[in-house]
Design a protein around this motif. Structure first.
Motif, short mmCIF file in Angstrom:
data_model
loop_
_atom_site.label_atom_id
_atom_site.label_comp_id
_atom_site.label_asym_id
_atom_site.label_seq_id
_atom_site.Cartn_x
_atom_site.Cartn_y
_atom_site.Cartn_z
N GLN A 541 0.80 -1.22 0.00
CA GLN A 541 0.00 0.00 0.00
C GLN A 541 0.84 1.28 0.00
OE1 GLN A 541 -3.28 -0.37 -0.61
NE2 GLN A 541 -2.61 -2.52 -0.72
N ARG A 546 2.37 1.68 -5.43
CA ARG A 546 1.16 1.82 -6.25
C ARG A 546 1.47 2.53 -7.56
NH1 ARG A 546 -1.34 3.99 -1.63
NH2 ARG A 546 -2.06 5.78 -2.86
N ARG A 568 -9.83 0.27 -13.47
CA ARG A 568 -9.55 0.46 -12.04
C ARG A 568 -8.85 -0.80 -11.52
NH1 ARG A 568 -14.22 2.51 -8.33
NH2 ARG A 568 -12.76 4.12 -7.71
N LEU A 570 -6.71 -2.47 -7.73
CA LEU A 570 -6.18 -2.30 -6.37
C LEU A 570 -5.10 -3.34 -6.14
CD1 LEU A 570 -7.37 -4.77 -4.43
CD2 LEU A 570 -9.43 -3.40 -4.47
N LEU A 605 -14.46 -1.87 -6.52
CA LEU A 605 -13.83 -1.55 -7.80
C LEU A 605 -14.84 -0.99 -8.80
CD1 LEU A 605 -11.45 -4.64 -8.24
CD2 LEU A 605 -10.74 -2.24 -8.05
N GLU A 611 -11.22 3.90 -1.86
CA GLU A 611 -10.52 2.89 -1.07
C GLU A 611 -11.55 1.94 -0.48
OE1 GLU A 611 -10.00 4.82 3.34
OE2 GLU A 611 -8.45 5.29 1.85
N LEU A 632 -7.27 -0.26 1.53
CA LEU A 632 -6.65 -0.53 0.24
C LEU A 632 -7.09 0.55 -0.74
CD1 LEU A 632 -7.23 -4.39 -0.08
CD2 LEU A 632 -5.43 -3.16 1.15
N ILE A 634 -7.86 2.34 -4.21
CA ILE A 634 -8.32 1.94 -5.53
C ILE A 634 -7.79 2.94 -6.55
CG2 ILE A 634 -10.33 1.62 -7.02
CD1 ILE A 634 -11.85 0.69 -4.53
N GLU A 635 -7.02 2.45 -7.49
CA GLU A 635 -6.42 3.30 -8.52
C GLU A 635 -7.34 3.35 -9.73
OE1 GLU A 635 -3.45 4.90 -8.25
OE2 GLU A 635 -3.19 4.18 -6.20
#
Length: 648
Positions: A541, A546, A568, A570, A605, A611, A632, A634-635
């Motif tokens: 994390q 990331r 997306r 994670l 997601l 997150e 966590l 989330i990108e």
């Protein structure tokens, strides 16, 4: 197949008579390679088989084997088959309850266990296995004080079988072996078990030996060849080479000292043939990538130059184009300045043919090994077809395909896109499971459960292209069909990504992914940049990590159609683990199980959150554990299609 050599034990007798002093096995113990000749192997098989018979083993009984790759595994397997019994291998890292299920389902009366660890598993569940009569253990360390009446030492059982008249006992065994038939069931082999409990495929001697003969007719192996057996012998892929092919061709099989010394032992032996699932090749690639990151400037530049030359050479060979004189010179320089030494470090210097199977290998990984001069070939099959039905030929390799069918093997595509196979190596059914057998075997055709198609691509013979499991091929709302496995393999090209699970299709409007980092490689990366971390969760994390993975996902997206790009993702807070049922024992992702277990993460997601909070357990050195909650991140990547590009 000659009737006189139509079973595995008959092949053993043939080798012992024709080449008695040739080395069958080599095992490293206490730093020294110990050898066993074919004559010695037959003598041990005879003694162990007679020993089992004196304990009550009867024709048709099941003998289970549990442990690492050792000569004793093969001795036990061939001994059981010589008496008309059936062997069943179990993965050495199986939990006690998994072992209990298989032993109970197979009704095994005898188990051969390697050491104290495996014996402890068996004793833990033995009170729920009333049919289990004897546990034969090989390594006595730690077992001296065990008073259990079911235990007997491997060497003691051999001595019982040898008896006072060894020649008579061997004569009796030869009569037993002569009575074995090609259509006798030789092994019960566990399926991958991507859903539910594993099934037991019944494979006959005919199945296994026809597969071996067809493989060797395409890629001959000689008596002087060396092979290193390090993948679990419970897996059909290892049985295919270590047992069926070795008994047919008579080459030497080498067993590593310990699982941790495999790479070192491979380099010592320098095998001519190597067979590994994608995870092994991905690990080797990661090892090279990480070492090159740490290399001195000049060495790194030389490697980068040589790799570019290697890629051009590999592409020319694949496309059957001649290299210009200058390119040939550069390829020769790259070979002697870089690739020869690189292959030597990896233990691949003497490799003539290397195989990958058990799952799809990403085209990028495939191309890399051809660039450095490794003749890596994809094979395709499953447990139910004795390991292999389709493979690449030396002069006809395409990275996106798995090759062409073996001799005497038919492959066709059903109307729904499922791959069907027919031939002598197709199994006879699942043990005590007629319903599953009827679903899988229809008019002699094996229904693989895999989706694929036949690709001409201007080749002399159609190649098979495997897309994914039929149930895993997904359709996006715009109608785009995609393979999660293809995207996952591209993600795993990074040395910092160990596993990836891709979601999409159905009710999901876009493609997302859960990614687990490679803790060792990413940890080294963080240390070089003086990024402090404590645990896997903490490292995964970190903002820097990331960003590192995000860059790789962006590069992966550039090679994908717009509708199939990851929007997306994670980074998972833990590694996917077979002990948690998230992976099979052959490291295939149990996609549906993972989706259910981490349904909150999957839902996040596809939500608006940045997150998701998860609970994890931390273990301290003093044995204490504590539950903690971790957020966590989330990108989110660009969701718009790049200018000028249309969704396919």
């Amino acid at each position: 197949m000659k009737d006189s050599l139509d079973t595995l034990p008959k092949r053993l007798v043939h080798n012992a008579q024709q080449s008695p002093l040739r080395v069958a096995f080599r095992e490293k113990e206490y730093g020294i390679w110990q050898t066993q000749t074919w004559r010695r192997l037959l003598r041990r098989v005879a003694a162990f088989s007679r020993g089992l018979e004196r304990l009550g083993l009867a024709r048709g009984d099941r003998v289970a084997i549990l442990g690492d790759n050792r000569p004793e595994w093969i001795v036990a397997e061939l001994a059981a088959q010589s008496a008309g019994a059936i062997s069943m291998g179990m993965y050495q890292d199986s939990a006690a309850e998994e072992v209990r299920f298989l032993l109970d389902f197979a009704g095994a009366r005898f188990v051969v266990a390697e050491d104290q660890e495996q014996v402890d598993k068996l004793l833990e569940v033995s009170d729920r296995l009333p049919q289990l009569e004897r546990i034969v253990y090989d390594d006595p360390r730690g077992l001296r004080g065990y008073p259990h009446q079911k235990l007997i030492h491997f060497a003691e059982l051999e001595a019982i079988g040898e008896g006072e008249d060894a020649e008579t006992n061997r004569s009796v065994l030869l009569e037993r072996i002569a009575a074995t038939r090609a259509d006798d069931v030789a092994i019960l082999s566990t399926t991958s078990g991507t859903t539910g409990k594993p099934k037991l495929a019944m494979l006959t001697h005919r199945n296994l030996l026809s597969m071996a003969e067809h493989l060797l007719s395409v890629d001959p192996m000689e008596q002087d060849d060396e092979f290193v057996s390090f993948l679990p012998l419970a897996w059909i892929g290892e049985q295919m080479i270590t047992v069926a092919c070795a008994l047919t061709a008579g080459f030497t099989v080498n067993f590593p000292e310990e699982p941790e010394t495999v790479q070192e032992n491979i380099r010592e032996i320098g095998p001519h043939t190597m067979f590994s699932p994608p995870r092994i090749w991905e690990n080797l690639l990661s090892e090279v990538q990480v070492k090159m990151e740490d290399a001195a400037f000049l060495k790194r530049r030389l490697y980068e130059w040589a790799l570019a030359v290697g890629y051009r050479r590999a592409d020319a060979l694949r496309e059957r184009r001649a290299l210009a004189a200058g390119e040939r010179l550069r390829a020769s320089l790259a070979e002697w300045l870089c690739f020869y030494w690189l292959r030597d470090q990896l233990g691949l210097r003497r490799i003539r043919r290397a195989y990958t199977g058990g799952a799809a290998l990403g085209p990028d990984v495939f191309r890399f090994f051809h660039a450095i001069g490794v003749n890596l070939k994809q094979i395709y099959g499953q447990t139910e077809v004795s390991g292999i039905s389709v493979m690449h030929r030396d002069d006809d390799i395409a990275y996106h395909t798995v090759g062409t069918p073996l001799p005497a093997t038919e492959v066709r595509i059903a109307e729904d896109g499922e791959i069907l196979t027919r031939g002598e190596s197709v199994f006879v059914g699942y043990y005590q499971n007629p319903e599953a057998t009827t679903e899988t075997l229809v008019d002699g055709w094996l229904h693989s459960g895999d989706a694929g198609y036949l690709d001409d691509d201007a080749r002399e013979q159609q190649h098979l292209v495997v897309i994914d499991r039929v149930k895993d091929v997904m359709t996006l709302p715009d109608g785009t069909r995609f393979s999660p496995q293809f995207i996952e393999n591209k993600l795993k090209f990074s040395p910092h990504v160990k596993e990836a699970v891709v979601f999409g299709g159905g009710e999901y409007p876009m493609i997302t992914a859960m990614i687990t980092i490679d803790f060792a490689n990413t940890g080294k990366w963080a240390e070089r940049r003086q990024i402090p971390y404590t645990t896997f969760t903490d490292l995964s994390q970190k903002q820097e990590v990331r960003e590192l993975v995000r860059e790789h996902v962006v590069r992966t997206n550039e090679d994908l159609p717009a509708a199939a790009r990851i929007r997306r993702f994670l980074l998972l807070h833990k590694e996917l683990d077979a002990d948690d049922d998230e992976l099979t024992r052959t490291r295939k992702v149990r996609r549906r199980f993972v989706a259910e277990r981490y349904r909150e993460m999957v839902a996040a997601l596809y939500g608006a959150a940045s997150e998701v909070s998860v609970e994890s357990e931390i273990a301290y050195q003093d044995g204490r554990t504590a539950k903690v909650r971790t957020a966590l991140a989330i990108e989110t990547l660009e969701s718009e299609t790049p200018a000028g590009e249309e969704n396919p």
